[in-house]
Write a protein that holds these residues in place. Structure first.
Motif, short mmCIF file in Angstrom:
data_model
loop_
_atom_site.label_atom_id
_atom_site.label_comp_id
_atom_site.label_asym_id
_atom_site.label_seq_id
_atom_site.Cartn_x
_atom_site.Cartn_y
_atom_site.Cartn_z
N SER A 154 -3.59 -1.10 -13.27
CA SER A 154 -3.05 0.48 -13.29
C SER A 154 -3.75 1.21 -12.12
O SER A 154 -2.93 1.89 -11.47
N THR A 155 -4.83 1.07 -12.01
CA THR A 155 -5.68 1.72 -10.88
C THR A 155 -5.35 1.21 -9.58
O THR A 155 -5.37 2.09 -8.46
N ASN A 156 -5.35 -0.28 -9.31
CA ASN A 156 -4.83 -0.56 -8.26
C ASN A 156 -3.43 -0.19 -7.62
O ASN A 156 -2.82 0.07 -6.70
N ALA A 157 -2.36 -0.05 -9.05
CA ALA A 157 -1.04 0.49 -8.69
C ALA A 157 -1.20 1.76 -8.43
O ALA A 157 -0.35 2.07 -7.45
N VAL A 158 -1.93 2.57 -8.92
CA VAL A 158 -1.77 4.03 -8.45
C VAL A 158 -2.35 4.08 -6.99
O VAL A 158 -1.92 4.95 -6.25
N LEU A 159 -3.75 3.57 -6.82
CA LEU A 159 -4.58 3.96 -5.52
C LEU A 159 -3.73 3.20 -4.40
O LEU A 159 -3.36 3.84 -3.54
N GLN A 160 -3.67 1.74 -4.43
CA GLN A 160 -3.12 1.16 -3.42
C GLN A 160 -1.71 1.29 -3.13
O GLN A 160 -1.14 1.54 -2.19
N GLY A 161 -0.88 1.63 -4.30
CA GLY A 161 0.52 1.89 -4.17
C GLY A 161 0.70 3.05 -3.41
O GLY A 161 1.65 3.36 -2.60
N GLY A 162 -0.30 4.16 -3.92
CA GLY A 162 0.23 5.72 -3.14
C GLY A 162 -0.20 5.51 -1.81
O GLY A 162 0.50 6.10 -0.76
N MET A 163 -1.30 4.69 -1.21
CA MET A 163 -1.85 4.43 0.09
C MET A 163 -0.68 3.59 0.62
O MET A 163 -0.28 4.18 2.05
N ASN A 164 -0.09 2.74 0.18
CA ASN A 164 0.88 1.92 0.57
C ASN A 164 2.12 2.77 0.98
O ASN A 164 2.90 2.86 2.22
N VAL A 165 2.80 3.60 0.06
CA VAL A 165 3.60 4.55 0.12
C VAL A 165 3.41 5.34 1.40
O VAL A 165 4.23 5.75 2.33
N LEU A 166 2.31 6.05 1.61
CA LEU A 166 1.94 6.92 2.70
C LEU A 166 1.84 6.11 3.97
O LEU A 166 2.28 6.71 5.08
N LEU A 167 1.43 4.82 3.96
CA LEU A 167 1.62 4.07 5.04
C LEU A 167 3.07 3.90 5.71
O LEU A 167 3.46 3.82 6.85
N ASP A 168 3.83 3.57 4.81
CA ASP A 168 5.48 3.36 4.96
C ASP A 168 5.86 4.81 5.55
O ASP A 168 6.76 4.87 6.60
N PHE A 169 5.44 5.92 5.17
CA PHE A 169 6.02 7.25 5.35
C PHE A 169 5.37 7.47 6.80
O PHE A 169 6.17 8.18 7.77
N HIS A 170 4.27 6.92 7.20
CA HIS A 170 3.52 7.13 8.50
C HIS A 170 4.54 6.35 9.62
O HIS A 170 4.70 6.76 10.70
N LYS A 171 4.97 5.30 9.33
CA LYS A 171 5.70 4.60 9.94
C LYS A 171 6.97 5.27 10.52
O LYS A 171 7.31 5.41 11.59
N ILE A 172 7.51 5.82 9.47
CA ILE A 172 8.67 6.67 9.66
C ILE A 172 8.60 7.77 10.51
O ILE A 172 9.11 8.20 11.51
N LEU A 173 7.25 8.44 10.35
CA LEU A 173 7.10 9.78 11.04
C LEU A 173 6.72 9.42 12.56
O LEU A 173 6.83 10.21 13.23
N ASP A 174 6.05 8.23 12.73
CA ASP A 174 5.78 7.90 14.00
C ASP A 174 6.95 7.26 14.89
O ASP A 174 6.92 7.28 15.99
N ASP A 175 8.12 7.24 14.36
CA ASP A 175 9.36 6.87 15.12
C ASP A 175 9.67 8.06 15.82
O ASP A 175 10.15 8.96 15.30
N ASP A 176 10.03 8.01 17.08
CA ASP A 176 10.33 8.87 17.99
C ASP A 176 11.67 8.75 18.49
O ASP A 176 11.98 9.30 19.55
#
Length: 789
Positions: free
Chosen positions: A430-452
Motif C-alpha cells: 500500500s505504501t509503495n502504491a501510494v508513494l511510488q504510484g503518485g510519483m509515477n503519475v507525476l512523471l507521466d504528467f511531466h512528460k506531457i507538460l514538457d511536450d512543446d
C-alpha cells in the motif's frame, strides 16, 4: 483605549481644519469645509469661534472644573499648541519648498525661451527659401516630366500590342506544356482588345488565338470526360471551361447539355468521395494503438486518407463555392468524432506517449483542414475538445492510481480473515502504491507538460490546474476509500468494488486491516504529501485558469489534517474492535458461573488463556505494522490513581485480615485514602507505537473487567479465584505494556472491586498463590514445548 484614539483623531482633524481655513484663498469655502461655528450660532466656550472671549471662557472653566480638571485642560491645551506649531512649521516649510521650486522653474523657462523667437524666425526664412527653390525646380522640369509620362504611356501601349501579336505563340506554348490555366488567363486578358479591334487591326491575331483556344477547349473536354483523370484535374478543367463561357461558343453548343450533366455528375462524385473520406479519416483502434509512431503503416494510411479528403474539399470549393457552409459543418463533425474517440481511448490505462500521439494525429488533421477551410476556425473548436480529452486523461490516471491502492486492500477483504494474509505485506504494497504510484503519475504528467508541439502548448495552464485539482480530489477520495475499507460503510464498499459474492465476508471489518489503514494514513501525512507538494511546486506551479480570486487548487495543509484525523480515528477504531472482542470473553466468564456458590480455586481459570491468546494476536499484528516505542511510567510504591488511590500497604493489610468485619471496615479507610495519594494518569494519548496500542487495549479490558466484577456478588472462593487469575496476569502484562504502573494499578483495582462485592473477602495465602501460579506457568511451558515439537 478606543475613546483616547477617537479624541486624538478629532484633535488632529481640528488642527488640519484650522490651518486649512487660515491658508484657504476663499474664506467662505474654508468656513464651510472646516465646520467652524458661525458667530450667530457660536457657544460661549467655543475656543475656535471668532467671537471667543478668553476671560469669560476662563470664568466658566474655573466654575465648572476642579483643580485637577484645570491642570488636565492645561496639559491638553499645551499639547494642542505644540502640535499646531509643529503643523504650522511643516506647512510653511512645504509651501516654501514649493515656492522655491516654482521660482527655479520659471527662471529656467525664461532662459530657454529668450532665444526661441529668433530661432523660429530663422527657421521660417529657411522653409520659405526651400519652398521657393522647390517651385523653381518643378517649373523647370514640368515639360520634361510631361514628355516622360507620355513616352511611358506609349511604351505600355506598345507592350499590350506586342502581347496581342505574341498571343497565338504563347497559347501554342501553353498547349504543348499543358498549362491550360495560363492559356485561359492570357486569352481572357486579350478579350477586351479583340472585341474592340478584332475586326480591323488584330483580325489575324484574333483568328489564330481562337484556333488555339479551340484546341485548349477540346483538350479540357477530354480531361473533363475522362474517367482516368483525378477529381482535382477534372474539377480544374470544368472551372476553366466555365471561365471561357464554353457553352456560348458556336462550335460547342452541342456539348452544352452534356457539360451540365458532367458537372452534376462530378459534384455527386465529389460529395461521395468526401463522405467516404470522412468515414475513413476517423481514428480507428489500430491507429490509436500506433498513434505514438509516425512510421507505422496505420499512420501512413491515415495521412494518405487525410490528403485525399483535403483534395476533395479543394475540388468541391473550386467548383461549388456555395458549399462552404456544408463543408465547414462536415469538418467540425469530423474533428468532434475524432475527439470523442480519443476521449474514450484515454479512459483506459495508456502511456503519456499514447496521449501525445493521439492528440498529434488529430491536431495534424485540424491543421490540414484549416489550410483549406480557414473559415471553419477548427483551432478554437479543437481547443475546447482537447481540454475535455486532457481532463478525462488526468481524472482517469488518478482513478487508476486509486484502483491500484485499493487492490492491496481487496486482497485482504477477499480472504477468510486478516490472519491469513501478511499485514506487513499489505502495508508495504500500500505504501509503495501510494508513494511510488503518485510519483509515477507525476512523471507521466511531466512528460506531457514538457511536450512543446501541437495543441498542448495552449493547454499548459489548464493542465497544471488539472494536475493540482486532481491530486486534491484524489487524496479526498482516498480518505473516503479508507473509510469504506475500515468497515464503517461496508455496503458501499461492496457496491463500488463488486464484492457482492464475498458479501458475507466483507460484513465484518478486519481489525488488522484497520490498523494498516491507520499507519498508512500517518505515512501519507508525513511522507507522501510533502514529496508530492515539492514536485508540484517545482514543476506544476503557475496555473491561472481558475483565477486569482478562487482558492488554490492544491492545499496540502488541508489534506494533511484530513489524514491526521483519519489515522487517529482508525487507530481508535482498531483499539475498540479488539477491546470489544476481549470484553465478550470477559463478560462470558463472569456471567456464566454462580459466584456465590463458587468452589475453592484449584488452578488459574482457562479464560486467562483466552485473554492472553487475544493479546498475543494483537501483539503480532502491531509488530507487523507499528514501530517499537519506549517504556515509561515504571511502577513505584508511591503511585496512586485518579480513579481509586489505595496504596499497596493498605491493600495487603486489608486482604490479610481474617476477620470479615474488620475487612469491611477497611473499605472506608481505602476510600478516605483517595484524597491523599499521588495520582497516576491511566489513559494517555495514543501514539503510533506497539507498546502504546497494546497498553491502551489492556487498560480498557481491565476497566471492563472491573465493571463486570461490580455487577456480581462473590463468596470467599469466588473472590480467591479472581485474585488468583488477576495476580497471574501481572507477569505477562509487564512484558507487553509500556505503562506498567497504571496496568498494575488497574489489576489491583479489579481485586479490590471483587473484595468490595465479596461476602467474605479473605484472600489466599501468598504461598498458595505462588504454588498455583507456578503450576500454571509450568503447564503453559509444557504445552508450548509440545506444540513446537
Amino acid at each position: 483605549m478606543g475613546a483616547d484614539e477617537v479624541q486624538l483623531d478629532d484633535k488632529a482633524k481640528r488642527m488640519r481644519d484650522l490651518l486649512s481655513s487660515f491658508y484657504s484663498p476663499d474664506p467662505s469655502i474654508s468656513s464651510n469645509s472646516t465646520g467652524i461655528t458661525s458667530p450667530k450660532h457660536a457657544s460661549i466656550d467655543d475656543i475656535n469661534s471668532s467671537e471667543f472671549d478668553p476671560d469669560q471662557y476662563m470664568n466658566i472653566l474655573v466654575y465648572k472644573s476642579n483643580l485637577e480638571g484645570l491642570l488636565q485642560r492645561h496639559v491638553e491645551m499645551a499639547a494642542e499648541i505644540k502640535n499646531l506649531d509643529t503643523d504650522l512649521q511643516m506647512l510653511v516649510y512645504e509651501n516654501y519648498n514649493k515656492f522655491i521650486s516654482a521660482t527655479d522653474t520659471i527662471k529656467r523657462m525664461k532662459s530657454n525661451i529668450s532665444g526661441m523667437e529668433t530661432n523660429m524666425e530663422q527657421l521660417l526664412d529657411k522653409i520659405m527659401s526651400v519652398q521657393s527653390r522647390s517651385d523653381n525646380v518643378n517649373t523647370s522640369l514640368f515639360d520634361k516630366r510631361e514628355h516622360i509620362e507620355k513616352l511611358h504611356r506609349t511604351c505600355n501601349l506598345l507592350r499590350k500590342v506586342q502581347f496581342i501579336y505574341d498571343l497565338p505563340d504563347r497559347l501554342g506554348k501553353c498547349i504543348k506544356s499543358e498549362a491550360y490555366a495560363d492559356a485561359v488567363r492570357f486569352y481572357i486578358g486579350a478579350m477586351p482588345i479583340f472585341k474592340a479591334y478584332g475586326d480591323s487591326s488584330f483580325q489575324d491575331c484574333k483568328q489564330a488565338s481562337e484556333e488555339a483556344i479551340a484546341n485548349v477547349i477540346r483538350n479540357l473536354q477530354g480531361k473533363l470526360f475522362s474517367d482516368s483523370e483525378s477529381i482535382q484535374v477534372r474539377a480544374e478543367a470544368a472551372v476553366l471551361l466555365k471561365q471561357l463561357d464554353f457553352p456560348n461558343f458556336p462550335y460547342d453548343v452541342k456539348y452544352f447539355f452534356l457539360l451540365i450533366c458532367m458537372v452534376n455528375n462530378l459534384k455527386a462524385q465529389l460529395l461521395e468521395k468526401l463522405e467516404q473520406s470522412i468515414t475513413d479519416i476517423q481514428l480507428s483502434p489500430e491507429e490509436i494503438n500506433n498513434a505514438s509512431g509516425d512510421s507505422s503503416p496505420s499512420a501512413s494510411a491515415h495521412k494518405a486518407t487525410s490528403h485525399e479528403f483535403m483534395e476533395a474539399v479543394r475540388a468541391l470549393l473550386v467548383i461549388f463555392p456555395d458549399s462552404e457552409k456544408q463543408l465547414i459543418k462536415l469538418a467540425q463533425d469530423l474533428v468532434t468524432k475524432n475527439f470523442v474517440i480519443a476521449k474514450e481511448y484515454v479512459k483506459t490505462r495508456i502511456h503519456p506517449a499514447d496521449l501525445l500521439g493521439v492528440l498529434r494525429v488529430v491536431w495534424n488533421d485540424v491543421l490540414l483542414i484549416d489550410e483549406v477551410l480557414p473559415e471553419a476556425t477548427l483551432s478554437n473548436h479543437s481547443l475546447q475538445a482537447s481540454s475535455a480529452v486532457v481532463t478525462v486523461y488526468v481524472r482517469s490516471a488518478f482513478s487508476h492510481l486509486l484502483e491500484d491502492i485499493s487492490d492491496s486492500f481487496l486482497q485482504v477483504l477477499k480472504k477468510a480473515g486478516a490472519e491469513q494474509y501478511s499485514l506487513e505485506a499489505v502495508l508495504d504494497a500500500s505504501t509503495n502504491a501510494v508513494l511510488q504510484g503518485g510519483m509515477n503519475v507525476l512523471l507521466d504528467f511531466h512528460k506531457i507538460l514538457d511536450d512543446d508541439s501541437g495543441i498542448l502548448v495552449r493547454l499548459r495552464e489548464l493542465f497544471v490546474d488539472l494536475v493540482q485539482e486532481g491530486f486534491q480530489d484524489f487524496f479526498r477520495q482516498l480518505e473516503d476509500q479508507f473509510v469504506l475499507f475500515s468497515g464503517r460503510n461496508n455496503s458501499s464498499a461492496i457496491q463500488v468494488h463488486g464484492l457482492a459474492a464475498e458479501g458475507a465476508i466483507v460484513e465484518k471489518a478486519f481489525p488488522g486491516l484497520v490498523l494498516v489503514l491507520a499507519q498508512l494514513s500517518a505515512f501519507i501525512e508525513q511522507t507522501v504529501i510533502p514529496k508530492i507538494t515539492e514536485e508540484i511546486a517545482a514543476s506544476f506551479s503557475g496555473g491561472s485558469v481558475r483565477g486569482y480570486e478562487s482558492r488554490p487548487a492544491f492545499v496540502p495543509g488541508e489534506i494533511c489534517r484530513k489524514f491526521r484525523s483519519a489515522g487517529e480515528k482508525f487507530l481508535h477504531l482498531y483499539i475498540n474492535m479488539r477491546t470489544q472482542k476481549i470484553s465478550l470473553i470477559l463478560k462470558k466468564r463472569f456471567t456464566t458461573p454462580n459466584w456465590v456458590k463458587h468452589k475453592e480455586p484449584r488452578e488459574v481459570h482457562m479464560f486467562v488463556d483466552f485473554f492472553l491468546q487475544e493479546l498475543e494476536a494483537i501483539v503480532n499484528e502491531v509488530k507487523q505494522i507499528l514501530p517499537q516505542g519506549t517504556r515509561k511510567h515504571r511502577r513505584t510504591d508511591s503511585n496512586g490513581s485518579s480513579v481509586s488511590s489505595r496504596s499497596n500497604p493498605l491493600r495487603e493489610e486489608k486482604l490479610g485480615r481474617s476477620n470479615t468485619q474488620r475487612a469491611r471496615s477497611q473499605l472506608l479507610e481505602t476510600h478516605l485514602a483517595k484524597l491523599f495519594k499521588q495520582k497516576v494518569e491511566i489513559f494517555t494519548k495514543i501514539e503510533y507505537t506497539q507498546e502504546s496500542v497494546v497498553t491502551t487495549i489492556v487498560k480498557l479490558c481491565l476497566k471492563s473487567l472491573q465493571e463486570f466484577v461490580r455487577l456480581h456478588t462473590f463468596n470467599r472462593s469466588g473472590f480467591q479465584q479472581v485474585q488468583l487469575d488477576i495476580l497471574f496476569l501481572r507477569t505477562p502484562f509487564r512484558e507487553i505494556v509500556e505503562d506498567e504502573a497504571a496496568v498494575v494499578f488497574l489489576l489491583d483495582e479489579v481485586i479490590v472491586a471483587t473484595a468490595e462485592r465479596c461476602l467474605d473477602p479473605i484472600p489466599l495465602e501468598p504461598p498458595i498463590l505462588d504454588k498455583l501460579i507456578q503450576a500454571k506457568l509450568t503447564k503453559t511451558k509444557e504445552q508450548g514445548t509440545t506444540i513446537s515439537s
